[in-house]
Structures are given as C-alpha cells and as structure tokens.
Design a protein around this motif. Structure first.
Motif, PDB file in Angstrom:
ATOM      1  N   TYR A  81       0.722   5.415   0.788  1.00 20.96           N
ATOM      2  CA  TYR A  81      -0.041   6.483   1.426  1.00 20.96           C
ATOM      3  C   TYR A  81       0.739   7.794   1.320  1.00 20.96           C
ATOM      4  O   TYR A  81       1.967   7.804   1.330  1.00 20.96           O
ATOM      5  CB  TYR A  81      -0.267   6.197   2.908  1.00 20.96           C
ATOM      6  CG  TYR A  81      -1.116   4.992   3.194  1.00 20.96           C
ATOM      7  CD1 TYR A  81      -0.539   3.739   3.393  1.00 20.96           C
ATOM      8  CD2 TYR A  81      -2.492   5.103   3.282  1.00 20.96           C
ATOM      9  CE1 TYR A  81      -1.313   2.627   3.668  1.00 20.96           C
ATOM     10  CE2 TYR A  81      -3.275   3.999   3.569  1.00 20.96           C
ATOM     11  CZ  TYR A  81      -2.677   2.772   3.754  1.00 20.96           C
ATOM     12  OH  TYR A  81      -3.459   1.681   4.033  1.00 20.96           O
ATOM     13  N   PHE A  96       4.706  -0.873   8.299  1.00 23.17           N
ATOM     14  CA  PHE A  96       5.068   0.337   7.576  1.00 23.17           C
ATOM     15  C   PHE A  96       6.576   0.508   7.468  1.00 23.17           C
ATOM     16  O   PHE A  96       7.323   0.129   8.380  1.00 23.17           O
ATOM     17  CB  PHE A  96       4.486   1.568   8.275  1.00 23.17           C
ATOM     18  CG  PHE A  96       3.027   1.753   8.017  1.00 23.17           C
ATOM     19  CD1 PHE A  96       2.083   1.053   8.742  1.00 23.17           C
ATOM     20  CD2 PHE A  96       2.601   2.621   7.018  1.00 23.17           C
ATOM     21  CE1 PHE A  96       0.729   1.214   8.488  1.00 23.17           C
ATOM     22  CE2 PHE A  96       1.258   2.788   6.757  1.00 23.17           C
ATOM     23  CZ  PHE A  96       0.322   2.081   7.493  1.00 23.17           C
ATOM     24  N   GLY A  97       6.973   1.129   6.373  1.00 18.28           N
ATOM     25  CA  GLY A  97       8.335   1.604   6.225  1.00 18.28           C
ATOM     26  C   GLY A  97       8.490   2.961   6.882  1.00 18.28           C
ATOM     27  O   GLY A  97       7.524   3.529   7.412  1.00 18.28           O
ATOM     28  N   GLN A  98       9.700   3.485   6.847  1.00 16.05           N
ATOM     29  CA  GLN A  98       9.961   4.762   7.520  1.00 16.05           C
ATOM     30  C   GLN A  98       9.561   5.955   6.670  1.00 16.05           C
ATOM     31  O   GLN A  98       9.518   7.079   7.144  1.00 16.05           O
ATOM     32  CB  GLN A  98      11.449   4.861   7.898  1.00 16.05           C
ATOM     33  CG  GLN A  98      12.381   5.274   6.769  1.00 16.05           C
ATOM     34  CD  GLN A  98      12.654   4.160   5.764  1.00 16.05           C
ATOM     35  OE1 GLN A  98      12.113   3.055   5.842  1.00 16.05           O
ATOM     36  NE2 GLN A  98      13.538   4.443   4.815  1.00 16.05           N
ATOM     37  N   GLN A 122       1.198  11.244   3.453  1.00 13.97           N
ATOM     38  CA  GLN A 122       0.940  11.865   4.753  1.00 13.97           C
ATOM     39  C   GLN A 122       1.421  13.303   4.675  1.00 13.97           C
ATOM     40  O   GLN A 122       2.588  13.603   4.876  1.00 13.97           O
ATOM     41  CB  GLN A 122       1.649  11.106   5.885  1.00 13.97           C
ATOM     42  CG  GLN A 122       1.232  11.576   7.272  1.00 13.97           C
ATOM     43  CD  GLN A 122       1.879  10.772   8.388  1.00 13.97           C
ATOM     44  OE1 GLN A 122       2.887  10.108   8.196  1.00 13.97           O
ATOM     45  NE2 GLN A 122       1.289  10.812   9.569  1.00 13.97           N
ATOM     46  N   LEU A 140       5.198  13.250   3.259  1.00 12.14           N
ATOM     47  CA  LEU A 140       5.844  11.985   3.579  1.00 12.14           C
ATOM     48  C   LEU A 140       5.047  10.887   2.883  1.00 12.14           C
ATOM     49  O   LEU A 140       3.827  10.811   3.038  1.00 12.14           O
ATOM     50  CB  LEU A 140       5.852  11.760   5.089  1.00 12.14           C
ATOM     51  CG  LEU A 140       6.525  10.474   5.592  1.00 12.14           C
ATOM     52  CD1 LEU A 140       8.038  10.535   5.330  1.00 12.14           C
ATOM     53  CD2 LEU A 140       6.257  10.273   7.073  1.00 12.14           C
ATOM     54  N   LEU A 164      -3.367  10.115   7.056  1.00 12.26           N
ATOM     55  CA  LEU A 164      -2.941   9.183   6.010  1.00 12.26           C
ATOM     56  C   LEU A 164      -3.945   9.202   4.857  1.00 12.26           C
ATOM     57  O   LEU A 164      -5.108   8.891   5.041  1.00 12.26           O
ATOM     58  CB  LEU A 164      -2.878   7.766   6.561  1.00 12.26           C
ATOM     59  CG  LEU A 164      -1.678   7.389   7.398  1.00 12.26           C
ATOM     60  CD1 LEU A 164      -1.929   6.085   8.116  1.00 12.26           C
ATOM     61  CD2 LEU A 164      -0.447   7.263   6.530  1.00 12.26           C
ATOM     62  N   TYR A 179       0.856  -1.183   0.000  1.00 13.84           N
ATOM     63  CA  TYR A 179       0.000   0.000   0.000  1.00 13.84           C
ATOM     64  C   TYR A 179       0.893   1.235   0.000  1.00 13.84           C
ATOM     65  O   TYR A 179       1.927   1.258   0.651  1.00 13.84           O
ATOM     66  CB  TYR A 179      -0.860   0.055   1.266  1.00 13.84           C
ATOM     67  CG  TYR A 179      -1.826  -1.083   1.439  1.00 13.84           C
ATOM     68  CD1 TYR A 179      -1.405  -2.306   1.946  1.00 13.84           C
ATOM     69  CD2 TYR A 179      -3.166  -0.934   1.115  1.00 13.84           C
ATOM     70  CE1 TYR A 179      -2.287  -3.354   2.108  1.00 13.84           C
ATOM     71  CE2 TYR A 179      -4.065  -1.973   1.289  1.00 13.84           C
ATOM     72  CZ  TYR A 179      -3.619  -3.179   1.787  1.00 13.84           C
ATOM     73  OH  TYR A 179      -4.498  -4.212   1.960  1.00 13.84           O
ATOM     74  N   LEU A 210       4.377   7.001   2.550  1.00  8.10           N
ATOM     75  CA  LEU A 210       4.567   5.787   3.321  1.00  8.10           C
ATOM     76  C   LEU A 210       4.163   4.565   2.513  1.00  8.10           C
ATOM     77  O   LEU A 210       3.173   4.593   1.786  1.00  8.10           O
ATOM     78  CB  LEU A 210       3.724   5.833   4.603  1.00  8.10           C
ATOM     79  CG  LEU A 210       4.115   6.887   5.627  1.00  8.10           C
ATOM     80  CD1 LEU A 210       3.087   6.954   6.739  1.00  8.10           C
ATOM     81  CD2 LEU A 210       5.478   6.597   6.205  1.00  8.10           C
TER      82      LEU A 210
END
Lengths: 114, 113
Positions: free
Chosen positions: A35, A105-107, A37, A88, A43, A33, A90
């Motif tokens: 997203y 989630f990744g950073q 932000q 950001l 989100l 996924y 994500l």
C-alpha cells in the motif's frame, strides 16, 4: 513470533532514480499486500501477491512493480521516481484461511523523493 | 466495484465524549469486516473484526462495532474517548471469493485533553 518486517525504514532518492523496498511476511503467511500511504490520502492499494503470483494491482502506473519470492518475501520496485511518489509504503501479510483473513502490517518504508 | 466509505475524514472530540465513526460498504454478499487503527508514529494494527455470529463485536481498548447487514454498515463506537485514542481509523472489508481487503479512506480522530 516475528511480525512483518520492512526495509529500509527510510529511503531518500532523487527524481528519476529507482527505489527497491522489501518486505518479509509473518512466518506461514503466503499473501503480501503493498500500500501507499501519502499524506491525507489514506491507504492506496498497490499490489497483492499470493503464492508467488501477482493476484491484483491497484490503479498505479506500470513503473510500480514487484515480485514475491519462494520464501514469500516480497519486493516493491518503483522506477523513474517522481516527487509525488514520496509517501509511506506499507506491507501487510495474511494467511488465507477461507475468508477469515486478517492483515498484519509492517512499520513501513518512508520514501522521500527529492 | 466494491467500495468502502468512511463518512468523516476528520473528527475532533473532547475527552469523555462518545464516539461513533461510520463505515458503509457496497457488496451484497457475505463479508468480513475490520477496523484498524494507526496511532501516531506506529504501524497499523487491528482494532476489531467481524467474521460471523454476534453482530456486536468488541475489540481492544473499549471499542466496539455493530454489523448491520440491512444497512451495509459497520460503525465503530466507544462510549467515552481518551486523549490516547487520537489516531487514524480505517475500515476494511473483504468478500467471499476475493480475499483482497478493500479499504476506506480513513478517519483522523483528534481528542482534545
């Protein structure tokens, strides 16, 4: 076990350029996924890929696109960048097991458009 | 369309105060429910989840949430907050037949030392 990894961590582009963001899911996860932000907006769902196919997309213009590769990694492409694309981004991955899907989630990639 | 509502966008509490963050969803069928937390400068991580069984779910760091099906709610609680709980909290839902997570807008929690 490695988590979700995203690259680059920071990206600075000028208006009108294209940006490519990358995501490697957790090993064994088939769904990715994306997203956005943005500051103060929570989100916002962009895209969902599973088994190499786009399953759903959020309410974003077509210049936001992506793909998922045979190894389940994914790319998000943003064309004709606009200042408001600064955010950001994500990536999250899941392994669908019936309904019991937990997203990891990744950073994130911090995209700045100037 | 399915949606998730988080009632408070910003919450400010003093240390040791009790916390309750609201989450309501709009879907009449079977759901999975999640709370995620994003500490400053860190990535989103799972706080707790409900799939089935006991509607009172305990998560990490002393958090718990109660699934009340009749109210379509999954409120997050903590009896006594700490300064380190300062973060943004997101509620999410997925439903049978649609594995995609639907997210709330998030609640920014600030704990005053």
């Amino acid at each position: 076990e490695a988590g979700v990894t995203q690259s680059p961590t920071h990206l600075i582009k000028t208006r009108g350029q294209q940006a490519t963001l990358r995501c490697s899911p957790i090993s064994g996860h088939t769904s990715v996924y994306w997203y956005q932000q943005a500051l103060g907006l929570g989100l916002q769902f962009l895209l969902w890929y599973d088994e190499g196919e786009e399953r759903n997309r959020g309410n974003f213009p077509p210049r936001f696109s992506g793909r998922q590769f045979p190894n389940y990694s994914s790319e998000l492409n943003v064309n004709a960048l606009e200042l408001e694309d600064s955010a950001l981004y994500l990536c999250a991955s899941t392994k669908i097991q019936g309904m019991n899907t937990e997203a990891f989630f990744g950073q994130g990639t911090r995209l700045t458009v100037v | 369309a399915q949606s998730v509502s988080q009632h408070n966008h910003h919450v400010i509490l003093s240390e040791a105060a009790s916390l309750e963050l609201g989450c309501n969803y709009s879907y009449g069928g079977t759901v999975n429910l999640f709370w995620y937390v994003q500490y400053p400068g860190q990535h989103l991580q799972l706080l707790l989840k409900y799939f089935s069984g006991d509607p009172l779910v305990k998560g990490i760091k002393g958090f718990e949430a109660e699934f009340i099906k009749s109210k379509f709610s999954f409120n997050l609680r903590k009896p006594s907050v700490q300064w380190s709980d300062t973060a943004e909290y997101f509620c999410a839902v997925n439903t049978r037949g649609n594995y995609q997570l639907i997210w709330g807008a998030g609640t920014k929690l600030i704990i005053k030392p």
